[in-house]
Write a protein that holds these residues in place. Structure first.
Motif, PDB file in Angstrom:
ATOM      1  N   LEU A 183      49.159  33.124  36.443  1.00 17.26           N
ATOM      2  CA  LEU A 183      50.137  33.496  35.426  1.00 17.26           C
ATOM      3  C   LEU A 183      51.377  32.603  35.444  1.00 17.26           C
ATOM      4  O   LEU A 183      52.432  33.001  34.949  1.00 17.26           O
ATOM      5  CB  LEU A 183      50.561  34.961  35.621  1.00 17.26           C
ATOM      6  CG  LEU A 183      49.468  36.006  35.398  1.00 17.26           C
ATOM      7  CD1 LEU A 183      49.985  37.393  35.730  1.00 17.26           C
ATOM      8  CD2 LEU A 183      48.953  35.963  33.960  1.00 17.26           C
ATOM      9  N   LYS A 241      39.561  29.869  32.013  1.00 13.17           N
ATOM     10  CA  LYS A 241      40.472  30.921  31.544  1.00 13.17           C
ATOM     11  C   LYS A 241      39.789  32.277  31.471  1.00 13.17           C
ATOM     12  O   LYS A 241      40.347  33.299  31.893  1.00 13.17           O
ATOM     13  CB  LYS A 241      41.028  30.537  30.170  1.00 13.17           C
ATOM     14  CG  LYS A 241      42.049  31.527  29.627  1.00 13.17           C
ATOM     15  CD  LYS A 241      42.594  31.058  28.288  1.00 13.17           C
ATOM     16  CE  LYS A 241      43.619  32.045  27.735  1.00 13.17           C
ATOM     17  NZ  LYS A 241      44.146  31.589  26.410  1.00 13.17           N
ATOM     18  N   LYS A 242      38.570  32.320  30.962  1.00 13.05           N
ATOM     19  CA  LYS A 242      37.857  33.581  30.805  1.00 13.05           C
ATOM     20  C   LYS A 242      37.564  34.225  32.151  1.00 13.05           C
ATOM     21  O   LYS A 242      37.735  35.435  32.330  1.00 13.05           O
ATOM     22  CB  LYS A 242      36.556  33.340  30.038  1.00 13.05           C
ATOM     23  CG  LYS A 242      35.779  34.608  29.729  1.00 13.05           C
ATOM     24  CD  LYS A 242      34.552  34.295  28.886  1.00 13.05           C
ATOM     25  CE  LYS A 242      33.783  35.574  28.566  1.00 13.05           C
ATOM     26  NZ  LYS A 242      32.574  35.295  27.749  1.00 13.05           N
ATOM     27  N   ARG A 243      37.140  33.409  33.112  1.00 11.54           N
ATOM     28  CA  ARG A 243      36.821  33.955  34.425  1.00 11.54           C
ATOM     29  C   ARG A 243      38.077  34.393  35.160  1.00 11.54           C
ATOM     30  O   ARG A 243      38.069  35.376  35.906  1.00 11.54           O
ATOM     31  CB  ARG A 243      36.066  32.899  35.251  1.00 11.54           C
ATOM     32  CG  ARG A 243      35.372  33.492  36.474  1.00 11.54           C
ATOM     33  CD  ARG A 243      34.535  32.473  37.175  1.00 11.54           C
ATOM     34  NE  ARG A 243      33.928  33.051  38.365  1.00 11.54           N
ATOM     35  CZ  ARG A 243      33.321  32.340  39.308  1.00 11.54           C
ATOM     36  NH1 ARG A 243      33.228  31.010  39.188  1.00 11.54           N
ATOM     37  NH2 ARG A 243      32.807  32.933  40.357  1.00 11.54           N
ATOM     38  N   ARG A 244      39.185  33.698  34.949  1.00 18.53           N
ATOM     39  CA  ARG A 244      40.460  34.071  35.573  1.00 18.53           C
ATOM     40  C   ARG A 244      40.958  35.402  35.006  1.00 18.53           C
ATOM     41  O   ARG A 244      41.459  36.251  35.734  1.00 18.53           O
ATOM     42  CB  ARG A 244      41.485  32.966  35.317  1.00 18.53           C
ATOM     43  CG  ARG A 244      42.648  32.905  36.300  1.00 18.53           C
ATOM     44  CD  ARG A 244      42.190  32.485  37.675  1.00 18.53           C
ATOM     45  NE  ARG A 244      43.290  32.404  38.614  1.00 18.53           N
ATOM     46  CZ  ARG A 244      43.989  31.286  38.861  1.00 18.53           C
ATOM     47  NH1 ARG A 244      43.694  30.158  38.218  1.00 18.53           N
ATOM     48  NH2 ARG A 244      44.946  31.277  39.749  1.00 18.53           N
ATOM     49  N   GLN A 245      40.783  35.595  33.686  1.00 14.34           N
ATOM     50  CA  GLN A 245      41.179  36.849  33.062  1.00 14.34           C
ATOM     51  C   GLN A 245      40.340  38.012  33.586  1.00 14.34           C
ATOM     52  O   GLN A 245      40.852  39.120  33.772  1.00 14.34           O
ATOM     53  CB  GLN A 245      41.045  36.742  31.544  1.00 14.34           C
ATOM     54  CG  GLN A 245      42.116  35.875  30.901  1.00 14.34           C
ATOM     55  CD  GLN A 245      41.922  35.730  29.407  1.00 14.34           C
ATOM     56  OE1 GLN A 245      40.810  35.881  28.893  1.00 14.34           O
ATOM     57  NE2 GLN A 245      42.983  35.422  28.691  1.00 14.34           N
ATOM     58  N   ALA A 246      39.058  37.767  33.831  1.00 10.52           N
ATOM     59  CA  ALA A 246      38.177  38.811  34.352  1.00 10.52           C
ATOM     60  C   ALA A 246      38.570  39.217  35.768  1.00 10.52           C
ATOM     61  O   ALA A 246      38.338  40.354  36.185  1.00 10.52           O
ATOM     62  CB  ALA A 246      36.729  38.324  34.328  1.00 10.52           C
ATOM     63  N   ARG A 259      41.736  39.264  36.929  1.00 11.61           N
ATOM     64  CA  ARG A 259      42.978  40.039  36.883  1.00 11.61           C
ATOM     65  C   ARG A 259      42.699  41.477  36.464  1.00 11.61           C
ATOM     66  O   ARG A 259      41.966  41.727  35.508  1.00 11.61           O
ATOM     67  CB  ARG A 259      43.979  39.403  35.914  1.00 11.61           C
ATOM     68  CG  ARG A 259      44.517  38.074  36.373  1.00 11.61           C
ATOM     69  CD  ARG A 259      45.737  37.657  35.560  1.00 11.61           C
ATOM     70  NE  ARG A 259      45.396  37.288  34.215  1.00 11.61           N
ATOM     71  CZ  ARG A 259      45.171  36.034  33.806  1.00 11.61           C
ATOM     72  NH1 ARG A 259      45.236  35.037  34.681  1.00 11.61           N
ATOM     73  NH2 ARG A 259      44.885  35.778  32.553  1.00 11.61           N
ATOM     74  N   LYS A 263      40.752  43.804  37.242  1.00 10.95           N
ATOM     75  CA  LYS A 263      39.506  44.365  37.751  1.00 10.95           C
ATOM     76  C   LYS A 263      39.350  44.153  39.243  1.00 10.95           C
ATOM     77  O   LYS A 263      38.914  45.035  39.980  1.00 10.95           O
ATOM     78  CB  LYS A 263      38.318  43.760  37.010  1.00 10.95           C
ATOM     79  CG  LYS A 263      36.992  44.436  37.344  1.00 10.95           C
ATOM     80  CD  LYS A 263      35.884  43.947  36.447  1.00 10.95           C
ATOM     81  CE  LYS A 263      34.590  44.708  36.717  1.00 10.95           C
ATOM     82  NZ  LYS A 263      33.494  44.253  35.828  1.00 10.95           N
ATOM     83  N   ARG A 300      38.269  49.257  29.456  1.00 10.40           N
ATOM     84  CA  ARG A 300      38.001  47.816  29.433  1.00 10.40           C
ATOM     85  C   ARG A 300      37.300  47.348  30.704  1.00 10.40           C
ATOM     86  O   ARG A 300      36.324  46.595  30.649  1.00 10.40           O
ATOM     87  CB  ARG A 300      39.323  47.054  29.254  1.00 10.40           C
ATOM     88  CG  ARG A 300      39.177  45.538  29.246  1.00 10.40           C
ATOM     89  CD  ARG A 300      40.533  44.865  29.131  1.00 10.40           C
ATOM     90  NE  ARG A 300      40.423  43.419  29.139  1.00 10.40           N
ATOM     91  CZ  ARG A 300      40.228  42.673  28.077  1.00 10.40           C
ATOM     92  NH1 ARG A 300      40.103  43.233  26.885  1.00 10.40           N
ATOM     93  NH2 ARG A 300      40.156  41.359  28.172  1.00 10.40           N
ATOM     94  N   HIS A 301      37.797  47.814  31.867  1.00  7.58           N
ATOM     95  CA  HIS A 301      37.266  47.322  33.131  1.00  7.58           C
ATOM     96  C   HIS A 301      35.976  48.020  33.557  1.00  7.58           C
ATOM     97  O   HIS A 301      35.110  47.418  34.175  1.00  7.58           O
ATOM     98  CB  HIS A 301      38.314  47.452  34.231  1.00  7.58           C
ATOM     99  CG  HIS A 301      39.459  46.506  34.083  1.00  7.58           C
ATOM    100  ND1 HIS A 301      39.291  45.149  33.912  1.00  7.58           N
ATOM    101  CD2 HIS A 301      40.807  46.713  34.078  1.00  7.58           C
ATOM    102  CE1 HIS A 301      40.471  44.559  33.805  1.00  7.58           C
ATOM    103  NE2 HIS A 301      41.407  45.490  33.906  1.00  7.58           N
TER     104      HIS A 301
END
Length: 321
Positions: free
Chosen positions: A55, A79-84, A86, A88, A117-118
């Motif tokens: 972040l 980016k997608k894997r980093r968001q997943a 956070r 969770k 979501r998680h």
């Protein structure tokens, strides 16, 4: 090992120059362990947390090092894997709960959205779990509180909601950045007790960022002392606090109000934190240190063990320890 930070350096760039906010920091957090990260404001504690979560501002970059989470270097994640990751797997509790909660959403709906979501469950079931999570953090009348907006709650209740939000997945690691600063002593004790209880119940590791050594002594098994973006001392909490090896750690302990003579003014660390735009050649603490020797201005000390046997986990970066 759940999290391992290896030799990480973070730089912030501007139009004029570049600032090294973190310089070759290294420490780890085991599964189910609570680790306290302490130091003055500007020591790099929050930047470390933001680096782990991915972040950092756009003008920041990780210049070197690795951050291994369950053996994988998260700095290589897209980016997608980093968001997943956070929320969770790594949760975050911020210092000011009002900035972490949506002001126009009811508390229960915010929690339900995160849970849905998680955990990928229907909204109705997620809302039921949201109410249960409020009960788990010892909020009375959780059904009623779930229908309230954040501004209708006290500071202590809002912080409990934020903890419930951070634990909703639930994550394996919780990063808590000064979670009790704005609370009175009684509520602070309750929040710390709650975090410890949730850690023991769920096996969640906690990285507790604080300036309060009393909190660390009460809650944390290990301590990481940071100064001007560097780790200067680390080890078992009891050993470090009872036998501090770095002059900065000794100065922090000496400045505690409960150690002061009522007839004398509180101790303070002389001088100021050095300008990070031009880091000194030797020890980063040399300009404020009462034990400084010529070598301190020439070579930066290395974080090395200061004891033998069980005390080998106690490390300090100092030439005169």
């Amino acid at each position: 090992m759940l999290l391992e930070i290896r030799d990480v350096t973070v730089e912030f760039s501007s139009m004029q120059d570049k600032i090294t906010a973190l310089s070759h920091i290294s420490f780890s957090i085991d599964r189910g362990e609570i680790v306290g990260v302490v130091g003055e404001s500007g020591s790099g504690k929050s930047v470390t947390a933001l680096t782990i979560l991915g972040l950092l501002d756009k003008n920041a970059k990780v210049a070197s090092g690795q951050i291994l989470y369950q053996g994988e270097n998260v700095l290589t994640f897209d980016k997608k894997r980093r968001q997943a990751l956070r929320g969770k797997q790594i949760g975050m509790v911020f210092q000011e709960p009002m900035t972490a909660l949506h002001p126009t959403m009811r508390v229960g709906n915010q929690l339900a959205e995160v849970i849905s979501r998680h955990r990928r469950i229907p909204k109705k079931a997620a809302y039921q779990l949201a109410v249960a999570s409020l009960d788990e953090v010892h909020i009375r009348n959780p059904e009623l509180v779930a229908r309230k907006y954040p501004f209708e709650l006290s500071g202590g209740m809002r912080q409990r909601v934020v903890i419930a939000l951070a634990m909703a997945a639930p994550p394996d690691l919780l990063i808590a950045d000064e979670p009790t600063t704005a609370l009175d002593v009684t509520i602070q004790h309750e929040i710390l007790k709650l975090m410890k209880e949730l850690s023991e119940k769920r096996g969640t590791s906690i990285m507790l960022i604080t300036h309060d050594l009393g909190v660390v002594a009460q809650l944390c098994r290990r301590i990481v002392v940071m100064y001007a973006g560097e780790v200067v001392e680390t080890g078992e909490t009891a050993h470090v606090l009872n036998s501090p090896s770095h002059p900065y750690t000794r100065a922090l302990i000496g400045a505690l109000p409960d150690r002061a003579d009522p007839a004398e003014p509180l101790q303070a660390i002389p001088g100021e934190v050095p300008n990070l735009r031009a880091r000194p050649q030797g020890c980063i603490f040399a300009s404020r240190c009462s034990s400084v020797i010529p070598l301190c201005h020439q070579e930066p000390p290395v974080l090395e063990p200061v004891g033998e046997g069980q005390a080998k986990s106690h490390k300090a970066a100092c030439w005169v320890r």
